[in-house]
Design a protein around this motif. Structure first.
Motif, PDB file in Angstrom:
ATOM      1  N   ALA A   1      13.610  14.939  22.360  1.00 62.01           N
ATOM      2  CA  ALA A   1      14.641  15.767  22.996  1.00 62.01           C
ATOM      3  C   ALA A   1      14.275  16.072  24.436  1.00 62.01           C
ATOM      4  O   ALA A   1      15.130  16.072  25.332  1.00 62.01           O
ATOM      5  CB  ALA A   1      14.829  17.065  22.213  1.00 62.01           C
ATOM      6  N   LEU A   2      12.989  16.310  24.693  1.00 65.79           N
ATOM      7  CA  LEU A   2      12.555  16.634  26.039  1.00 65.79           C
ATOM      8  C   LEU A   2      12.744  15.443  26.979  1.00 65.79           C
ATOM      9  O   LEU A   2      13.170  15.612  28.132  1.00 65.79           O
ATOM     10  CB  LEU A   2      11.089  17.072  26.040  1.00 65.79           C
ATOM     11  CG  LEU A   2      10.570  17.418  27.437  1.00 65.79           C
ATOM     12  CD1 LEU A   2       9.937  18.796  27.454  1.00 65.79           C
ATOM     13  CD2 LEU A   2       9.584  16.370  27.932  1.00 65.79           C
ATOM     14  N   ILE A   3      12.453  14.242  26.506  1.00 69.28           N
ATOM     15  CA  ILE A   3      12.623  13.052  27.336  1.00 69.28           C
ATOM     16  C   ILE A   3      14.067  12.928  27.816  1.00 69.28           C
ATOM     17  O   ILE A   3      14.335  12.605  28.981  1.00 69.28           O
ATOM     18  CB  ILE A   3      12.200  11.789  26.558  1.00 69.28           C
ATOM     19  CG1 ILE A   3      10.677  11.687  26.508  1.00 69.28           C
ATOM     20  CG2 ILE A   3      12.787  10.530  27.190  1.00 69.28           C
ATOM     21  CD1 ILE A   3      10.025  11.422  27.853  1.00 69.28           C
ATOM     22  N   GLU A   4      15.012  13.207  26.942  1.00 66.85           N
ATOM     23  CA  GLU A   4      16.424  13.143  27.321  1.00 66.85           C
ATOM     24  C   GLU A   4      16.756  14.167  28.397  1.00 66.85           C
ATOM     25  O   GLU A   4      17.541  13.889  29.317  1.00 66.85           O
ATOM     26  CB  GLU A   4      17.307  13.344  26.090  1.00 66.85           C
ATOM     27  CG  GLU A   4      17.238  12.204  25.094  1.00 66.85           C
ATOM     28  CD  GLU A   4      17.594  10.855  25.706  1.00 66.85           C
ATOM     29  OE1 GLU A   4      18.614  10.790  26.433  1.00 66.85           O
ATOM     30  OE2 GLU A   4      16.854   9.886  25.487  1.00 66.85           O
ATOM     31  N   LYS A   5      16.146  15.344  28.297  1.00 64.57           N
ATOM     32  CA  LYS A   5      16.414  16.394  29.285  1.00 64.57           C
ATOM     33  C   LYS A   5      15.799  16.039  30.644  1.00 64.57           C
ATOM     34  O   LYS A   5      16.403  16.283  31.694  1.00 64.57           O
ATOM     35  CB  LYS A   5      15.878  17.735  28.771  1.00 64.57           C
ATOM     36  CG  LYS A   5      16.694  18.298  27.622  1.00 64.57           C
ATOM     37  CD  LYS A   5      16.102  19.595  27.101  1.00 64.57           C
ATOM     38  CE  LYS A   5      17.039  20.244  26.075  1.00 64.57           C
ATOM     39  NZ  LYS A   5      17.244  19.411  24.890  1.00 64.57           N
ATOM     40  N   VAL A   6      14.585  15.463  30.626  1.00 64.64           N
ATOM     41  CA  VAL A   6      13.970  15.039  31.882  1.00 64.64           C
ATOM     42  C   VAL A   6      14.787  13.921  32.514  1.00 64.64           C
ATOM     43  O   VAL A   6      15.014  13.899  33.730  1.00 64.64           O
ATOM     44  CB  VAL A   6      12.515  14.581  31.660  1.00 64.64           C
ATOM     45  CG1 VAL A   6      11.918  14.063  32.973  1.00 64.64           C
ATOM     46  CG2 VAL A   6      11.652  15.713  31.115  1.00 64.64           C
ATOM     47  N   LYS A   7      15.259  13.005  31.700  1.00 60.91           N
ATOM     48  CA  LYS A   7      16.069  11.886  32.191  1.00 60.91           C
ATOM     49  C   LYS A   7      17.316  12.402  32.906  1.00 60.91           C
ATOM     50  O   LYS A   7      17.713  11.871  33.958  1.00 60.91           O
ATOM     51  CB  LYS A   7      16.473  10.993  31.021  1.00 60.91           C
ATOM     52  CG  LYS A   7      17.190   9.704  31.427  1.00 60.91           C
ATOM     53  CD  LYS A   7      17.671   8.936  30.206  1.00 60.91           C
ATOM     54  CE  LYS A   7      16.518   8.455  29.361  1.00 60.91           C
ATOM     55  NZ  LYS A   7      16.977   7.631  28.201  1.00 60.91           N
TER      56      LYS A   7
END
Length: 328
Positions: free
Chosen positions: A179-185
């Motif tokens: 989920a965090l990777i999507e937010k950073v992206k």
């Protein structure tokens, strides 16, 4: 007359004993179970904050509530056994820490009547713990440790103004990390960064995966991952060899001289947020009607270790010279 008087007195004695028994039962403290994933400064801080908030709301430890704590030393295979053991003590409420523990507890305690309050969960919606950020689910709600990604990237850019590529190691098998990777992206372009994600699903692969970022990333952000944070020393060693500065999600690693900088959520505050929710439930609130909380911007703080930053090949820029955010 004497027999009648005797019976009357006996009745009084029995009634008194019964009332005393009821009073004693009523005075027994509430049992609260705490299911933790493992010993870690952030997770331990969330327990301290949880107890503090409950005490502030009238549930004093040892008097009004008693706690049973357990953890599995980050062994996910042991979580079902831990939950079952804690459930057998018939707690009034269970406090679950981290996403894996909370997910397993939700399934295991369904229909048990034991409400769950979670914490240290980055995205409870993505983890299917609650249906949305606006409400809890049947028997479960809690406090997220969701960091303000835009704020993290803003700080990272201030610290390393020439950095253009941000490497983010993550565990593809953990809902929090994915989920965090999507937010950073989503947030990276506005902050002037290109995201370079690198999957790490085994601690034995850390050195190789971090080393693969050499020449591909100008800075590394390490999230509050249950795989990466306990192994942050290994992550830092590989990053230092590649001369890629780290901004960490936990300030303890900065204080101990392992990584150069952090922009971190205060996990004691996350625990306090969970404790306030638990107090509402213990006072009769329905978890389904209580929205999960998430840290405010003010619950984040930067920290920099100048000497370690220099060892990673960077210096503190003039824009942060007066930030009052340094540690030795």
């Amino acid at each position: 007359m004497k027999k009648s008087t005797s019976m009357w007195l006996s009745g009084l004695v029995l009634a008194g004993a019964f009332m005393a028994s009821v009073a004693t039962a009523a005075a027994e403290p509430i049992k609260i179970a705490i299911a933790n994933f493992g010993e870690h400064p952030q997770l331990n801080a969330s327990i301290a904050g949880f107890k503090k908030a409950l005490a502030d709301n009238g549930f004093v430890e040892g008097k009004d509530v008693v706690y049973t704590e357990s953890n599995t030393s980050f062994d996910a295979s042991l979580v079902p056994q831990m939950i079952a053991k804690l459930e057998s003590d018939h707690p009034k409420l269970m406090y679950t820490i981290t996403t894996p523990v909370s997910q397993i507890a939700k399934k295991a305690l369904a229909g048990s009547g034991i409400p769950i309050v979670f914490s240290a969960v980055t995205d409870p919606v993505a983890a299917k713990l609650v249906p949305s950020w606006d409400a809890g689910d049947v028997g479960i709600t809690g406090a997220s440790d969701l960091q303000d990604i835009a704020a993290i990237l803003t700080f990272t850019k201030k610290l390393l103004p020439n950095a253009k590529r941000i490497g983010v190691p993550y565990n593809p098998g953990e809902a929090n990390d994915a989920a965090l990777i999507e937010k950073v992206k989503a947030a990276a372009p506005a902050a002037g960064f290109e995201l370079v994600p690198v999957g790490v699903d085994n601690v034995n692969d850390i050195q190789q995966r971090i080393a693969s970022l050499a020449g591909k990333a100008d800075v590394i952000y390490t999230p509050a991952s249950n795989l990466l944070q306990p192994a942050i020393t290994a992550v830092a060693a590989a990053a230092r060899q590649a001369q890629i500065p780290i901004v960490n999600s936990d300030d303890a690693a900065v204080r101990s001289g392992v990584v150069p900088a952090s922009f971190a959520v205060n996990y004691e505050q996350v625990g306090e947020n969970a404790g306030r929710i638990a107090a509402k439930i213990l006072k009769g609130g329905d978890p389904k009607t209580i929205a999960p909380s998430r840290p405010a911007y003010e619950d984040h703080a930067p920290l920099i270790n100048k000497a370690v930053l220099k060892a990673f090949g960077a210096d503190v820029p003039a824009s942060l010279a007066d930030c009052n955010c340094f540690t030795k």
